[in-house]
Design a protein around this motif. Structure first.
Motif, PDB file in Angstrom:
ATOM      1  N   SER A 208      36.053  38.689  32.050  1.00 47.91           N
ATOM      2  CA  SER A 208      37.220  39.550  31.763  1.00 47.91           C
ATOM      3  C   SER A 208      38.347  38.737  31.148  1.00 47.91           C
ATOM      4  O   SER A 208      39.127  39.256  30.350  1.00 47.91           O
TER       5      SER A 208
ATOM      6  N   HIS B  97      42.153  35.188  38.165  1.00 49.63           N
ATOM      7  CA  HIS B  97      42.168  36.108  39.308  1.00 49.63           C
ATOM      8  C   HIS B  97      41.101  35.762  40.340  1.00 49.63           C
ATOM      9  O   HIS B  97      40.913  36.477  41.309  1.00 49.63           O
ATOM     10  N   GLU B  98      40.344  34.669  40.101  1.00 51.81           N
ATOM     11  CA  GLU B  98      39.330  34.209  41.070  1.00 51.81           C
ATOM     12  C   GLU B  98      39.811  32.841  41.532  1.00 51.81           C
ATOM     13  O   GLU B  98      39.793  31.904  40.747  1.00 51.81           O
TER      14      GLU B  98
ATOM     15  N   CYS C  14      36.534  34.007  34.235  1.00 50.38           N
ATOM     16  CA  CYS C  14      35.737  35.228  34.301  1.00 50.38           C
ATOM     17  C   CYS C  14      35.543  35.788  32.895  1.00 50.38           C
ATOM     18  O   CYS C  14      36.375  35.563  32.009  1.00 50.38           O
TER      19      CYS C  14
ATOM     20  N   GLU D 268      35.611  36.094  44.843  1.00 48.37           N
ATOM     21  CA  GLU D 268      35.979  37.276  44.053  1.00 48.37           C
ATOM     22  C   GLU D 268      34.815  37.764  43.176  1.00 48.37           C
ATOM     23  O   GLU D 268      34.398  38.922  43.284  1.00 48.37           O
TER      24      GLU D 268
HETATM   25 ZN   LIG Z   1      36.616  38.622  37.231  1.00 44.96          ZN
END
Ligand SMILES: [Zn+2]
Length: 392
Positions: A38, A72-73, A36, A147
Motif C-alpha cells: 500500500s 503503518h506496520e 507495505c 500488522e
Molecule cells: Zn499494509
C-alpha cells in the motif's frame, strides 16, 4: 528528529519536529517498520485512494502535494506518555499498535495522512488504547509483522475456511504469503499457492503451502486433484437430481425435511474451494470467476485500484460467493501478535531485508522485483542504504 518524507512521489530523509503525545497517547522510539505494498502504491497514486476514501467520508487521506511520513506496520519502545494515560505499557516496554490515531475529535490513518505521521521515522505517537505489549523474548523483527499478518488472519476468518477445505491462494506477495501462513496456522490441510515468480513460489513453500503451482503451466484450481468440486452445470444439475431421487425413494420420510436437516449440518452444501485473490490487478476477478469451480468462495484481499470488468452472469450461474475484506479487528491484531510470539505461525521467511531511513527509497525500488524481496523492514537506527539480510 529524522523521518522519511513522501512528497510528489519523492522519498527523502528530512528533519521534522519531534512528535508530542496527546491525551491518551504514547510516544515510541521506532524499532522496525515494515514497507507495505500500500505504501508503494500510495507513493505514486495516493490521490486516487484519497478520492475513494473521501467518498466514504474520510477527507484526510494523503495527497501527492502534501509532505507525509508513511509507515503503518511498526514496533517501537515506549519513551513517553501523554496526559491521561493508563501507563500499562511502561517506558522501555516494546509495543505494536493498530495504525489509527485521534486528533481532537477526528480519527486518522497512521502513515497515510499528514495528520498522523507514520513509522519511517525515529519516533512516532500511537494511541495507548490500540497499543499492545510485545511478549518477552519475541524477536522485534517478528513483532513488526503483526500488522500485515493480521490482514492474513482476518482474510482467513472472513473466508470461513474449514480444515478439510481446499484453500487456493492466487498471488504470493506479502499479502498472499500472510494468508498462506495463517491458513496453515489455522490447521487447513490443503493450501494451494499460485504465482508466476519462482522466488515467490519458493517463499510460499517456506510459509507452508502444500501445493505450489506456476499458473503459466498449471491451473491452481485443479492442482489439489479431484476434491469433488463441481466443474460444470450438468454436474450441478446431476448433484441435485441424484440427491432428490435418493430422498424421494425413501418411504415414510418427507424429503423436504431430510434435505433441510442435511442443510443444517452442511451435508447439502456442495464441496467448493475457498479462493484468496491476492494480486489485485484488473482482470483477476474475471479470471477467477471464469476458471473457478461452481459454488467457489472467493475472498478478495488484493486491492485493485482501477475500475475492472467482470461478467456477473458467469458468477451467478456458478453461484460464486464473493467477499471483499479489509484490515482486521483489534482482537485479530492481538491474536496475531501472540501467534507470532508463540511460533504458531511461520512468518520469518517473509522478511527478506532491512534498511535504514536513508535506504527507504532504494527499498521501495527493490520491492518492485518479486524475485528478490517480499518484506523489507526499516530500522531507523541503521544507516544501510541498500537492503541487507536479516537473520532471525
Ligand atoms: Zn499494509
Amino acid at each position: 528528529m529524522k523521518a522519511v518524507v513522501c512528497e510528489n512521489t519523492k522519498l527523502d530523509v528530512a528533519d521534522v519536529p519531534d512528535p508530542v503525545p496527546d491525551k491518551g497517547q504514547l510516544l515510541i522510539k521506532v524499532q522496525r517498520a515494515g514497507i507495505c505494498g500500500s505504501d508503494l502504491h500510495a507513493r505514486h497514486s495516493c490521490d486516487v485512494v484519497a478520492d475513494i476514501v473521501g467518498e466514504m467520508g474520510y477527507p484526510d487521506f494523503m495527497r501527492s502535494n502534501q509532505s507525509v511520513v508513511m509507515g503503518h506496520e511498526f514496533v517501537g519502545e515506549v519513551i513517553g506518555h501523554g496526559p491521561d494515560t493508563r501507563k500499562q505499557a511502561k517506558v522501555g516496554d516494546r509495543v505494536v499498535a493498530l495504525p489509527l490515531i485521534r486528533r481532537g475529535s477526528d480519527m486518522h490513518t497512521v502513515g497515510f495522512s499528514v495528520h498522523a505521521p507514520g513509522a519511517y521515522a525515529e519516533q512516532m505517537v500511537v494511541e495507548e488504547s490500540l497499543a499492545m505489549t510485545v511478549p518477552e523474548g519475541m524477536p522485534t523483527e517478528l513483532a513488526a509483522l503483526t500488522e500485515p499478518m493480521a490482514v492474513g488472519l482476518h482474510a482467513v476468518r472472513r473466508g470461513e475456511v474449514k480444515k478439510g477445505d481446499v484453500a487456493i491462494v492466487i498471488g504470493c506477495g506479502p499479502v498472499g504469503l500472510a494468508v498462506i501462513s495463517m491458513l496453515k496456522a489455522s490447521g487447513v490441510k490443503t493450501v494451494v499457492a499460485s504465482d508466476f515468480s519462482p522466488g515467490r513460489r519458493d517463499l510460499a513453500r517456506r510459509c507452508g503451502a502444500d501445493v505450489v503451482v506456476d499458473p503459466k503451466h498449471e491451473a491452481p484450481f485443479a492442482a489439489a486433484g479431484d476434491r469433488g468440486h463441481i466443474q460444470t452445470a450438468p454436474a450441478a444439475f446431476g448433484l441435485a437430481m441424484g440427491a432428490i431421487d435418493r430422498l424421494r425413494g425413501v418411504p415414510y420420510l418427507p424429503w423436504q425435511q431430510v434435505w433441510r436437516a442435511a442443510e443444517k449440518v452442511g451435508a447439502a452444501t456442495p464441496k467448493r474451494p475457498v479462493i484468496f485473490e491476492c494480486v489485485g490487478v484488473p482482470g483477476m476477478l474475471e479470471q477467477v470467476i471464469s476458471s473457478a469451480p461452481l459454488f467457489s468462495r472467493v475472498v478478495v484481499v488484493g486491492v485493485c485500484m482501477d475500475p475492472d470488468r467482470l461478467r456477473p452472469a458467469v458468477a451467478i450461474n456458478k453461484e460464486i460467493d464473493m467477499r471483499f475484506v479489509l484490515g482486521y479487528t483489534p482482537p485479530e491484531f492481538h491474536e496475531t501478535l501472540h501467534l507470532l510470539a508463540r511460533g504458531k505461525v511461520d512468518a520469518a521467511p517473509i522478511i527478506t531485508g532491512s534498511v535504514g531511513l536513508p535506504g527507504v527509497d532504494n527499498a521501495f525500488t527493490a520491492l518492485g522485483d518479486p524475485e528478490v524481496h517480499a518484506k523489507i523492514l526499516v530500522d531507523p537506527q541503521s544507516d544501510a542504504t541498500e537492503p541487507v539480510a536479516v537473520s532471525l
